[in-house]
Structures are given as C-alpha cells and as structure tokens.
Enzyme design. Structure first.
Site: not given
Length: 165
Positions: A121, A130
């Site tokens: 990403n 995350h």
C-alpha cells in the site's frame, strides 16, 4: 510531483502528489523517493505545503477524531493490489479486519497475496492498512509495528490481551 511533510506525533509523514492527486503517503521518505523514481522517472519533485484543510484533517485525526480525506487518490499498483486497497478503505475507523476477511470479500483464497498487497500500500493512513491484522497475529506495517499499535490505540481499537501483538 510535489512533496509535502506533515509533522505527526508519530514522526514526519510524507505525502507525494501528482498534480492534485495523492499518490504516496508514508513515514518513510526514502521509500517515497523510490516510489517517485519508479512511477515518475522523468518527473521532478518539488516541495509544497499541504493545503490548510488537509493539515486540519490530519490534525483532527491525530487528536483521535475521524480522518476525513476528501482529496483524490491516484493508485499505482496491479489490478489485484488496487482491489485490495479499495477493500482496505472500507474498514471503518476504530475497527479492524483480517487478511482472510479481505480475501473472502474479494472471493479468493489467496490470503498471502492479500497480505503482500496490503504491505505494498503506497498511501498509508489514508488507505488504512494499519487496520488489517492476521487471524491470530498482529500482522506487519511498513511504518513499524509500534506505529501500527499506536495508530490502533489512537482509533480506540482494543485488542484481546492474549493477542500476539
């Protein structure tokens, strides 16, 4: 190309823009330079400040509020990576998902390929990788596991005490 820096509580966050489109966001400036060279080999990178509304959105996020990023993204990756990143964007703030859940949503059993796509990403925080965990482990994070843990805490995500973080 324009490079902007935001001084977050977790360290400098670097943003690369191609015109008005965000193409890269990360805590790793050197990786950003490699990304720019690979995807824009003839482009020069010039410093530019974030727009006041962008800074305000990031300030609010780091104070624990919802991140509302309303500026366009321009994704550079394979078709599969882009599909994964679109799924990751659907994870609401304050919640987590797993590589397996994302693979299931994409109707594939390629869990490892999903993990690799999440790891690739290029637009951290805005595409909230995350928030993606392993089924029984913390998963990785290009910005470092401590930052991942702090971002999840910022979003009021509570992990089970026995979770391998």
């Amino acid at each position: 190309m324009h490079l902007s820096t935001y001084n977050s509580p977790l360290g400098p966050l670097y943003f690369l823009f191609h015109g008005a489109n965000l193409v890269y966001a990360s805590f790793d400036l050197e990786d950003g330079k490699r990304f720019a060279k690979k995807n824009f080999p003839k482009g020069e990178v010039h410093p530019r400040s974030l727009k006041p509304d962008q800074t305000k959105a990031l300030d609010a996020y780091f104070l624990g509020k919802e991140l509302i990023w309303k500026w366009p993204l321009e994704l550079y990756g394979t078709t599969f990576q882009k599909q994964v990143w679109v799924e990751v964007q659907k994870i609401p703030q304050g919640q987590v998902s797993t590589y397996k859940d994302i693979a299931t949503n994409l109707d594939t059993k390629a869990f490892q390929a999903v993990g690799q796509a999440v790891g690739a990403n290029p637009i951290s925080i805005i595409i909230p990788c995350h928030r993606v965990l392993g089924t029984d482990w913390f998963g990785g994070y290009a910005g470092g596991l401590n930052r991942k843990r702090l971002l999840l805490e910022l979003e009021n995500v509570t992990l089970a005490p026995n979770f391998n973080a």
